[in-house]
Motif scaffolding. Structure first.
Motif, PDB file in Angstrom:
ATOM      1  N   LEU A 183      22.891 -17.790 -33.486  1.00 60.98           N
ATOM      2  CA  LEU A 183      23.104 -18.273 -32.112  1.00 60.98           C
ATOM      3  C   LEU A 183      24.441 -17.742 -31.589  1.00 60.98           C
ATOM      4  CD1 LEU A 183      21.918 -20.390 -29.967  1.00 60.98           C
ATOM      5  CD2 LEU A 183      23.758 -21.854 -30.775  1.00 60.98           C
ATOM      6  N   ASN A 191      28.012 -13.067 -23.654  1.00 61.04           N
ATOM      7  CA  ASN A 191      29.150 -13.554 -22.885  1.00 61.04           C
ATOM      8  C   ASN A 191      30.259 -14.029 -23.821  1.00 61.04           C
ATOM      9  OD1 ASN A 191      30.971 -14.661 -21.160  1.00 61.04           O
ATOM     10  ND2 ASN A 191      29.522 -15.970 -20.082  1.00 61.04           N
ATOM     11  N   ALA A 194      32.237 -17.130 -22.954  1.00 59.55           N
ATOM     12  CA  ALA A 194      31.630 -18.428 -23.248  1.00 59.55           C
ATOM     13  C   ALA A 194      31.892 -18.821 -24.691  1.00 59.55           C
ATOM     14  CB  ALA A 194      30.125 -18.379 -22.974  1.00 59.55           C
TER      15      ALA A 194
ATOM     16  N   HIS B  92      34.279 -19.301 -12.977  1.00 55.11           N
ATOM     17  CA  HIS B  92      33.155 -18.462 -13.390  1.00 55.11           C
ATOM     18  C   HIS B  92      32.586 -19.130 -14.628  1.00 55.11           C
ATOM     19  CE1 HIS B  92      34.625 -15.532 -10.576  1.00 55.11           C
ATOM     20  NE2 HIS B  92      35.814 -15.695 -11.097  1.00 55.11           N
ATOM     21  N   PHE B  93      31.339 -19.594 -14.511  1.00 51.34           N
ATOM     22  CA  PHE B  93      30.786 -20.407 -15.575  1.00 51.34           C
ATOM     23  C   PHE B  93      30.802 -19.667 -16.898  1.00 51.34           C
ATOM     24  CE2 PHE B  93      28.062 -22.234 -11.977  1.00 51.34           C
ATOM     25  CZ  PHE B  93      29.117 -23.026 -11.573  1.00 51.34           C
ATOM     26  N   MET B  94      31.116 -20.416 -17.948  1.00 48.93           N
ATOM     27  CA  MET B  94      31.144 -19.851 -19.288  1.00 48.93           C
ATOM     28  C   MET B  94      29.813 -20.141 -19.962  1.00 48.93           C
ATOM     29  SD  MET B  94      33.896 -18.316 -19.633  1.00 48.93           S
ATOM     30  CE  MET B  94      35.415 -18.145 -18.717  1.00 48.93           C
ATOM     31  N   LEU B  95      28.758 -19.579 -19.385  1.00 50.79           N
ATOM     32  CA  LEU B  95      27.429 -19.833 -19.917  1.00 50.79           C
ATOM     33  C   LEU B  95      26.811 -18.521 -20.374  1.00 50.79           C
ATOM     34  CD1 LEU B  95      26.156 -22.243 -17.120  1.00 50.79           C
ATOM     35  CD2 LEU B  95      26.874 -22.864 -19.423  1.00 50.79           C
ATOM     36  N   VAL B  96      25.976 -18.616 -21.410  1.00 48.11           N
ATOM     37  CA  VAL B  96      25.216 -17.441 -21.832  1.00 48.11           C
ATOM     38  C   VAL B  96      23.928 -17.452 -21.029  1.00 48.11           C
ATOM     39  CG1 VAL B  96      24.178 -16.243 -23.773  1.00 48.11           C
ATOM     40  CG2 VAL B  96      26.241 -17.621 -24.113  1.00 48.11           C
ATOM     41  N   ASN B  98      21.101 -15.864 -20.789  1.00 44.68           N
ATOM     42  CA  ASN B  98      19.720 -15.831 -21.292  1.00 44.68           C
ATOM     43  C   ASN B  98      19.469 -16.851 -22.398  1.00 44.68           C
ATOM     44  OD1 ASN B  98      21.173 -14.604 -23.240  1.00 44.68           O
ATOM     45  ND2 ASN B  98      19.950 -12.745 -23.361  1.00 44.68           N
ATOM     46  N   PHE B  99      20.366 -17.823 -22.527  1.00 43.10           N
ATOM     47  CA  PHE B  99      20.134 -18.944 -23.438  1.00 43.10           C
ATOM     48  C   PHE B  99      19.586 -20.115 -22.632  1.00 43.10           C
ATOM     49  CE2 PHE B  99      23.150 -18.421 -27.316  1.00 43.10           C
ATOM     50  CZ  PHE B  99      22.652 -17.164 -27.539  1.00 43.10           C
ATOM     51  N   GLU B 103      20.702 -24.606 -25.807  1.00 48.02           N
ATOM     52  CA  GLU B 103      21.456 -23.675 -26.655  1.00 48.02           C
ATOM     53  C   GLU B 103      22.880 -23.525 -26.152  1.00 48.02           C
ATOM     54  OE1 GLU B 103      18.102 -20.580 -28.373  1.00 48.02           O
ATOM     55  OE2 GLU B 103      18.746 -20.361 -26.309  1.00 48.02           O
ATOM     56  N   VAL B 106      24.979 -26.619 -27.211  1.00 47.95           N
ATOM     57  CA  VAL B 106      25.358 -26.770 -28.624  1.00 47.95           C
ATOM     58  C   VAL B 106      26.238 -25.631 -29.132  1.00 47.95           C
ATOM     59  CG1 VAL B 106      23.302 -28.084 -29.198  1.00 47.95           C
ATOM     60  CG2 VAL B 106      23.327 -25.630 -29.562  1.00 47.95           C
ATOM     61  N   LEU B 107      26.332 -24.553 -28.387  1.00 49.22           N
ATOM     62  CA  LEU B 107      27.113 -23.407 -28.877  1.00 49.22           C
ATOM     63  C   LEU B 107      28.533 -23.843 -29.241  1.00 49.22           C
ATOM     64  CD1 LEU B 107      27.153 -20.307 -29.285  1.00 49.22           C
ATOM     65  CD2 LEU B 107      28.049 -20.128 -26.978  1.00 49.22           C
TER      66      LEU B 107
END
Lengths: 324, 513
Positions: A183, A191, A194, B92-96, B98-99, B103, B106-107
């Protein structure tokens, strides 16, 4: 019957050719998923091929050769990681530097140590190579074309590394999609910001990914010099690292599609060797050069046609810096 | 509950930070009470983000101390900050992308080497959180498919899932409609009532006034004031931010629209993937008026602007300027300029200037082959420099150094130079994208005055902006875009924030306006 046997033999050859491609492609999958372009597959494989053959020749043990091959590829991977992750160097330039360095260093060291014109000695002693494992009753089964010949040629009769490579596909899929490490690895390639804000080390993850790539390239290189052939020769990878990268892209950075791509490339390669000098209906004998070019032509066509639909990890190729 | 006796949720003492020669934070001290919403306001470059990055462990302060609930903490990494109960929602969102939502949440806190168990646990806990705070989000949807309002919610959930007691939000409303912003504010109030502390970092005075309990004002790396919100006014805060009195709204006379200069009919623009971004848009732009295009970012305004400027080819429709159909005649940006259409692009750093060029070279971009820039086919450096000096003087560009790299100027001064370049050739129609994005309040005032002066000189102006206040302050007529269509047209006198907010959210107005 003749044709059937030919087909089975071609498929068996496909498996053997696909093995180093698959190992290298999966190696590339780990580092590319972490966001590092892995053009260094070629160099790492070539370095491992040399180290494995040299150590196997010196010690008489293929296993020691495997250890040396992995060690050499890991060292090269560390160098690449230091240059691209720690120092944020350009990933393409760093990898090409390693490829060029290894291409020269292997034959040079071989010349200095063995004095055989840039090759390592022939590995013909017992235990110096990974040899084929013959499964029980294989020779008996081979007398029955179906399914005996399939059993004897496709399942039985390969060396250990081939089976390991086959097992690697489900294993890597499991790691990538079912574990915490997977993961995080996928996240860091998409990213890294992130990942950093989630309190995970981007550098640490990328080092781990590149080291895994090193280990797998080490196995792939070892296969080339101690299993597929008996010793190291100059430029023996012959672009397989780049072809593996192409397979990875064609396989959209996913384990099973990548396996399929490797098998396809390997099949054209195996087919090419079968077709040499054979007169085909309508076209006659195809020139050797055209046949040898077949896998590469196919690669270009496939990539031109399909790569547009493949989306690379979003952050690939970009060194990570906290400041935007 | 006597407030004085409770230790502050977060206290900073004498935080100091330098980046090379830039002194970003000078001995900053402030405290945030538990169960409160604290505003941190200041212009771009005032040092707000640096300070918050120190609190989140991204940067280490050169000196100073941080206390959380009375205990001194050492925040060397985001992990330390998370452990101390600090959560951050970045601009700026700290998101992945395509997750899935799950997900993403929980990262970093997967709770074990295998995912399955951690994901199941997270799902249960998130369902509870969603219930407690009215923060429902579809957990199995891929983040890139969510609207930005929900993506922001995911960021808040991420922080809460990690046990944040102190929540920092950096410019959280930049991408939201007024209604979405209101929903966010309600959510923040609820969090405050549950005893959590919220720090709202923003440059929007309206938000500070609407939701904060106290506000700290920063200017050039120092804290210049801290007040109870209820006792202050936007005007006072703006003065503190800028250091002098500023006009928050430009004074202007009623518009006297003249002849139609630009006519757009049934314009359709598709993106590279063939998706229609602008869907059959029609409007007129008349001399002596400012038309504002409002809408949440990404609803086709950018594509419309680019199609008008000639950067993007429309797939259908017409744009008429000076009896020429720009679409049918395939006129590019250069021909359009020759017809008197000037364009200040939205993304200054990518399209407005070449960051590595000097100010004087940037001041002639696109006009470099005009007679006054060249002599015998070669660039006339002396004339170019002189022209740039003139523009800098007329538009108060500081420092007035034509040879300085444009990247060394502040956003406001860059924008003033770009504007100077485009209006120097005396266009009939001026397109301006985000006139004051990344521009400080002082320069905003100047640019707004300039635009109104152009209108009064009989030019037709089209202004695209995601800042509602800017549209309301400048425009005589307002077009609201949603999902590629103009969903409403309002005269300024009829426009209220609420009406526009509904239109921006896609609720069509009844009957013709």
């Amino acid at each position: 019957m003749e044709t059937y046997t030919l087909i089975v033999l071609t498929l068996a050859a496909t498996i053997r050719v696909a093995t180093p491609l698959l190992l290298a492609a999966i190696a590339g999958m780990f580092s590319e998923r972490s966001g590092v372009v892995d053009l260094g597959l070629e160099g790492k494989m070539l370095g491992a091929a040399f180290a494995a053959a040299a150590v196997s020749a010196a010690t008489g043990s293929a296993w020691a050769g495997l250890g040396a091959g992995i060690a050499a590829a890991v060292l090269l991977a560390l160098l690449l990681a230091f240059a691209t992750v720690s120092q944020r160097g350009n990933q393409v330039v760093a990898a090409m530097a390693i490829n060029i360095m290894v291409a020269g260093l292997g034959p040079t060291l071989a010349l200095a140590w063995f004095n055989l014109g840039g090759q390592t000695p022939q590995l013909d002693g017992p235990g110096q190579r990974f040899t084929s494992l013959v499964w029980p009753w294989a020779s008996t089964a081979a007398e029955h074309p179906f399914p005996g010949l399939l059993y004897a040629q496709l399942l039985s009769g390969h060396n250990l590394i081939v089976y390991a490579a086959a097992a690697l596909v489900p294993a890597s899929a499991w790691v990538l999609f079912r574990t915490r490490f997977g993961l995080r690895l996928r996240a860091v390639g998409e990213n890294p910001h992130a990942v950093d804000t989630a309190g995970i080390s981007v550098t640490g993850l990328r080092y781990q990914a590149i080291l895994i790539s090193g280990v797998l390239c080490g196995v792939a290189g070892t296969y080339l010099s101690t299993a597929a052939s008996a010793g190291f020769t100059r430029d023996m990878t012959a672009g397989k690292g780049y072809l593996a990268l192409a397979a990875l892209i064609f396989g959209k950075w996913k384990p099973y599609p990548t396996l399929f791509a490797c098998l396809l490339f390997a099949f054209t390669d195996a087919l090419a060797s079968r077709l040499q000098g054979v007169a085909l209906p309508l076209v006659g004998v195809i020139p050797v050069q055209a046949i040898l070019a077949l896998p590469y032509v196919l690669t270009v066509l496939l990539l031109a046609g399909f790569v547009g639909k493949a989306t690379a990890p979003a952050a690939i190729g970009v060194p990570y810096a906290k400041e935007k | 509950m006597v407030e004085k006796s409770v230790a502050p949720a977060l206290e900073l003492r004498a935080i100091d930070k330098r980046f090379g020669t830039v002194h970003a934070n000078r001995s900053l001290s402030f405290a945030v009470a538990p169960g409160s919403i604290h505003g941190l306001i200041g212009e771009n470059g005032a040092g707000k983000s640096t300070l918050m990055n120190i609190v989140y462990g991204f940067h280490r302060a050169d000196s100073g101390e941080i206390y959380v609930h009375g205990r001194r903490v050492d925040l060397g990494s985001p992990q330390d900050a998370i452990r101390a109960g600090i959560g951050m929602v970045h601009q700026h969102f700290m998101l992945v992308e395509n997750f899935t939502v799950l997900e993403n949440v929980v990262l970093g806190v997967e709770g074990g080497a295998l995912l399955a168990g951690g994901l199941a646990r997270a799902r249960r806990e998130l369902e509870k959180l969603a219930c407690d705070y009215a923060l429902a989000v579809p957990l199995d949807t891929v983040v890139s498919e969510l609207p930005v309002g929900l993506q922001q919610r995911v960021e808040i959930l991420k922080a809460l899932y990690r046990g944040a007691q102190i929540l920092i939000l950096d410019e959280p409303t930049a991408v939201l409609t007024p209604q979405e912003a209101d929903a966010l504010f309600n959510m923040l109030r609820r969090l405050r009532d549950e005893g959590k502390s919220v720090i709202l970092v923003t440059h929007k005075l309206r938000e500070i006034m609407a939701i904060t309990d106290r506000v700290t004002v920063m200017r050039q790396g120092v804290i210049v004031g801290e007040v109870v919100t209820a006792t202050t006014s936007p005007r006072e805060l703006a003065e503190k931010m800028v250091g002098r009195a500023v006009l928050l709204r430009v004074e202007k006379k009623l518009a006297q629209p003249g002849a139609t200069l630009l006519a757009v009919r049934d314009l359709e623009v598709r993106d590279r993937l063939g998706v229609a971004r602008v869907k059959g848009v029609s409007f007129d732009l008349r001399a002596g008026e400012i038309v504002g295009v409002a809408g949440v970012s990404g609803n086709g305004q950018s594509e419309l602007l680019e199609a008008l400027a000639g950067i993007r080819l429309p797939t259908r429709g017409s744009i008429t300027l000076q009896h020429h159909d720009l679409v049918r005649e395939h006129l590019g940006p250069r021909e359009r300029r020759a017809l008197g259409l000037a364009h200040v692009p939205e993304d200054r750093l990518r399209m407005g200037v070449v960051t590595n060029f000097s100010a004087e070279d940037n001041a002639i971009l696109g006009y470099h082959d005009r007679a006054e820039c060249t002599r015998g086919g070669w660039l006339d450096r002396a004339a170019i420099r002189k022209a740039c000096e003139g523009k800098m003087a007329a538009h108060d560009v500081r420092p007035p150094l034509p040879s300085l790299r444009i990247a060394a100027f502040s956003g406001g001064n860059q924008q003033k130079l770009v504007l100077a370049r485009e209006i120097d050739v005396d266009p009939r129609v001026l397109l301006v994208g985000q006139p004051t994005r990344g521009v400080d309040i002082g320069a905003i005032e100047f640019i707004h005055k300039k635009l109104v002066a152009l209108r009064d000189a009989g030019k037709a102006l089209l202004i695209v902006s995601v800042e509602l206040d800017e549209i309301l302050g400048l425009a005589d007529r307002i077009l609201v875009m949603n999902a590629g269509e103009i969903v409403g047209e309002l005269l300024r006198a009829d426009a209220t924030e609420e009406k526009m907010g509904l239109l921006m959210a896609g609720v069509k107005s009844e009957g013709p306006a």
